[in-house]
Design a protein around this motif. Sequence first.
Motif, PDB file in Angstrom:
ATOM      1  N   ALA A 126       0.949  -1.200  -0.208  1.00 51.77           N
ATOM      2  CA  ALA A 126       0.012  -0.058   0.206  1.00 51.77           C
ATOM      3  C   ALA A 126       1.004   1.359   0.184  1.00 51.77           C
ATOM      4  O   ALA A 126       0.127   1.606  -0.636  1.00 51.77           O
ATOM      5  CB  ALA A 126      -0.816  -0.161   1.504  1.00 51.77           C
ATOM      6  N   ASP A 127       2.186   1.487   0.917  1.00 53.67           N
ATOM      7  CA  ASP A 127       2.835   2.258   0.974  1.00 53.67           C
ATOM      8  C   ASP A 127       3.373   2.524  -1.042  1.00 53.67           C
ATOM      9  O   ASP A 127       3.496   3.885  -0.951  1.00 53.67           O
ATOM     10  CB  ASP A 127       3.924   2.600   1.904  1.00 53.67           C
ATOM     11  N   ILE A 128       3.906   1.372  -1.194  1.00 53.03           N
ATOM     12  CA  ILE A 128       5.047   1.676  -2.551  1.00 53.03           C
ATOM     13  C   ILE A 128       3.032   1.911  -3.576  1.00 53.03           C
ATOM     14  O   ILE A 128       3.760   3.149  -4.148  1.00 53.03           O
ATOM     15  CB  ILE A 128       4.737   0.530  -3.375  1.00 53.03           C
ATOM     16  N   LEU A 129       2.364   1.929  -3.810  1.00 56.42           N
ATOM     17  CA  LEU A 129       1.020   2.558  -4.363  1.00 56.42           C
ATOM     18  C   LEU A 129       0.939   3.355  -4.383  1.00 56.42           C
ATOM     19  O   LEU A 129       0.561   4.371  -4.761  1.00 56.42           O
ATOM     20  CB  LEU A 129      -0.293   1.054  -4.647  1.00 56.42           C
ATOM     21  N   ALA A 130       0.353   4.385  -2.756  1.00 58.30           N
ATOM     22  CA  ALA A 130       0.404   5.710  -2.526  1.00 58.30           C
ATOM     23  C   ALA A 130       1.294   6.261  -2.942  1.00 58.30           C
ATOM     24  O   ALA A 130       0.701   7.308  -3.718  1.00 58.30           O
ATOM     25  CB  ALA A 130       0.213   5.672  -0.744  1.00 58.30           C
ATOM     26  N   HIS A 131       2.698   5.903  -2.789  1.00 55.42           N
ATOM     27  CA  HIS A 131       4.050   6.671  -3.053  1.00 55.42           C
ATOM     28  C   HIS A 131       3.836   6.949  -5.164  1.00 55.42           C
ATOM     29  O   HIS A 131       4.169   8.359  -5.277  1.00 55.42           O
ATOM     30  CB  HIS A 131       5.802   5.985  -2.951  1.00 55.42           C
ATOM     31  N   PHE A 132       3.539   6.066  -5.535  1.00 52.22           N
ATOM     32  CA  PHE A 132       3.022   6.106  -6.783  1.00 52.22           C
ATOM     33  C   PHE A 132       1.956   7.175  -7.302  1.00 52.22           C
ATOM     34  O   PHE A 132       2.064   7.808  -8.745  1.00 52.22           O
ATOM     35  CB  PHE A 132       3.036   4.526  -8.117  1.00 52.22           C
ATOM     36  N   GLU A 133       0.917   6.759  -6.343  1.00 51.59           N
ATOM     37  CA  GLU A 133      -0.584   7.907  -6.738  1.00 51.59           C
ATOM     38  C   GLU A 133       0.145   9.505  -5.962  1.00 51.59           C
ATOM     39  O   GLU A 133      -0.441   9.514  -7.399  1.00 51.59           O
ATOM     40  CB  GLU A 133      -1.727   7.643  -5.978  1.00 51.59           C
ATOM     41  N   ALA A 134       0.916   9.378  -5.145  1.00 54.07           N
ATOM     42  CA  ALA A 134       1.394  11.149  -5.248  1.00 54.07           C
ATOM     43  C   ALA A 134       2.398  11.210  -5.572  1.00 54.07           C
ATOM     44  O   ALA A 134       2.238  13.040  -6.238  1.00 54.07           O
ATOM     45  CB  ALA A 134       1.821  10.690  -3.256  1.00 54.07           C
ATOM     46  N   THR A 135       3.221  10.849  -6.386  1.00 52.48           N
ATOM     47  CA  THR A 135       4.164  10.952  -7.244  1.00 52.48           C
ATOM     48  C   THR A 135       4.482  11.213  -8.709  1.00 52.48           C
ATOM     49  O   THR A 135       5.102  11.601  -9.510  1.00 52.48           O
ATOM     50  CB  THR A 135       6.165  10.761  -6.457  1.00 52.48           C
ATOM     51  N   GLY A 136       3.862  10.289  -9.520  1.00 48.73           N
ATOM     52  CA  GLY A 136       3.490   9.778 -10.943  1.00 48.73           C
ATOM     53  C   GLY A 136       4.762   8.506 -10.766  1.00 48.73           C
ATOM     54  O   GLY A 136       5.662   8.587 -11.976  1.00 48.73           O
ATOM     55  N   THR A 137       5.331   8.296  -9.998  1.00 43.85           N
ATOM     56  CA  THR A 137       7.500   7.400 -10.133  1.00 43.85           C
ATOM     57  C   THR A 137       7.022   6.285  -9.369  1.00 43.85           C
ATOM     58  O   THR A 137       6.848   7.019  -8.041  1.00 43.85           O
ATOM     59  CB  THR A 137       7.772   8.157 -10.235  1.00 43.85           C
ATOM     60  N   TRP A 138       7.774   4.870  -9.454  1.00 37.65           N
ATOM     61  CA  TRP A 138       7.541   4.272  -8.815  1.00 37.65           C
ATOM     62  C   TRP A 138       8.836   4.222  -8.427  1.00 37.65           C
ATOM     63  O   TRP A 138       9.146   4.159  -7.132  1.00 37.65           O
ATOM     64  CB  TRP A 138       7.737   2.734  -9.421  1.00 37.65           C
ATOM     65  N   LEU A 139       9.929   4.977  -8.076  1.00 38.20           N
ATOM     66  CA  LEU A 139      11.354   5.542  -7.055  1.00 38.20           C
ATOM     67  C   LEU A 139      11.032   6.674  -6.729  1.00 38.20           C
ATOM     68  O   LEU A 139      10.584   7.803  -6.312  1.00 38.20           O
ATOM     69  CB  LEU A 139      12.334   5.767  -8.936  1.00 38.20           C
ATOM     70  N   TYR A 140      11.439   6.051  -5.607  1.00 45.45           N
ATOM     71  CA  TYR A 140      12.173   7.089  -3.904  1.00 45.45           C
ATOM     72  C   TYR A 140      13.687   7.571  -4.402  1.00 45.45           C
ATOM     73  O   TYR A 140      14.543   7.343  -5.175  1.00 45.45           O
ATOM     74  CB  TYR A 140      12.478   6.234  -2.571  1.00 45.45           C
ATOM     75  N   GLU A 141      13.559   9.092  -3.672  1.00 51.50           N
ATOM     76  CA  GLU A 141      14.675   9.968  -3.507  1.00 51.50           C
ATOM     77  C   GLU A 141      15.689   8.541  -2.981  1.00 51.50           C
ATOM     78  O   GLU A 141      14.888   7.847  -1.915  1.00 51.50           O
ATOM     79  CB  GLU A 141      14.607  10.620  -2.813  1.00 51.50           C
ATOM     80  N   PRO A 142      17.213   8.732  -3.576  1.00 54.39           N
ATOM     81  CA  PRO A 142      18.027   7.751  -2.278  1.00 54.39           C
ATOM     82  C   PRO A 142      18.343   8.807  -1.046  1.00 54.39           C
ATOM     83  O   PRO A 142      17.886   9.536  -0.930  1.00 54.39           O
ATOM     84  CB  PRO A 142      19.082   7.949  -3.152  1.00 54.39           C
ATOM     85  N   GLN A 143      17.861   7.676  -0.092  1.00 55.70           N
ATOM     86  CA  GLN A 143      18.283   7.800   1.311  1.00 55.70           C
ATOM     87  C   GLN A 143      19.426   8.322   1.799  1.00 55.70           C
ATOM     88  O   GLN A 143      20.939   8.265   1.174  1.00 55.70           O
ATOM     89  CB  GLN A 143      17.978   6.922   2.119  1.00 55.70           C
ATOM     90  N   SER A 144      19.298   9.834   1.909  1.00 53.84           N
ATOM     91  CA  SER A 144      20.933   9.988   1.911  1.00 53.84           C
ATOM     92  C   SER A 144      21.463   9.941   3.702  1.00 53.84           C
ATOM     93  O   SER A 144      20.510   9.706   4.680  1.00 53.84           O
ATOM     94  CB  SER A 144      20.855  11.794   1.978  1.00 53.84           C
ATOM     95  N   GLU A 145      22.483   9.873   3.673  1.00 55.44           N
ATOM     96  CA  GLU A 145      23.283   9.177   5.418  1.00 55.44           C
ATOM     97  C   GLU A 145      22.648  10.854   6.059  1.00 55.44           C
ATOM     98  O   GLU A 145      23.347  11.919   5.543  1.00 55.44           O
ATOM     99  CB  GLU A 145      24.715   8.858   5.224  1.00 55.44           C
ATOM    100  N   SER A 146      22.100  10.813   7.849  1.00 54.73           N
ATOM    101  CA  SER A 146      22.274  11.205   8.388  1.00 54.73           C
ATOM    102  C   SER A 146      22.765  11.580   9.177  1.00 54.73           C
ATOM    103  O   SER A 146      23.292  10.405   9.315  1.00 54.73           O
ATOM    104  CB  SER A 146      20.613  11.497   8.948  1.00 54.73           C
ATOM    105  N   VAL A 147      23.506  12.668   9.632  1.00 57.17           N
ATOM    106  CA  VAL A 147      24.127  12.607  10.791  1.00 57.17           C
ATOM    107  C   VAL A 147      24.069  13.623  11.897  1.00 57.17           C
ATOM    108  O   VAL A 147      23.376  14.030  11.760  1.00 57.17           O
ATOM    109  CB  VAL A 147      25.715  13.127  10.239  1.00 57.17           C
TER     110      VAL A 147
END
Length: 195
Positions: free
Chosen positions: A170-191
């Motif tokens: 459901a999260d992946i499908l919702a992401h696609f509905e919201a953004t129009g892409t299946w791809l997520y932005e790369p996770q940046s390393e947080s310090v």
Amino acid sequence: MRYEWPRELSEKDMREMIELMDAVAVKEQTLGFYEPLGQEKGLPFMQAFDAELRKGALDVLTVRDDADDRIVGMVTLARAPLPARRHIVDMRRCVIAPDSRGQFLLEGWSEALHHARDMGCEVITLEVRDDGPLVLWERLGFRPYGVLPDYARVDGREPVTGHYLYARIADILAHFEATGTWLYEPQSESVAVAS
């Protein structure tokens, strides 16, 4: 490309799937074997796979090239058999012919996700080796839940790390509905900053 969810495989299908896996095995060792299976070793393997498919123990998406009707991709989904885990589906094999990569990955991903959801599943899991497309699966929304340092061995000697990943469908499908892409932005390393 044509997407199908067959309930059984013909001998032609099995032979084409062996050719597909062999084409990938020549370039990569991520399928779990070091060299091409060949038809002699591959047919018994595919016949056992077909028996599981006919019993309903797994589902397979086949992707056929419109030009020659050849299988150029496949994704295997196996729903967890225990009643308390029936909401989980495991993606066991995702194989794309080297000469077809980049052509149907995201459409095939959409097809597999919708099928898993229609099966009544909510969580999808997979395993990927260190030398496999780990970053791609993370870009498609998967998150790690475990690592096994001695997951596989190259030529029976050198250990390869395996990563266990999951995603909520459901999260992946919702992401696609919201953004129009299946791809997520790369996770940046947080310090973490101490205050």
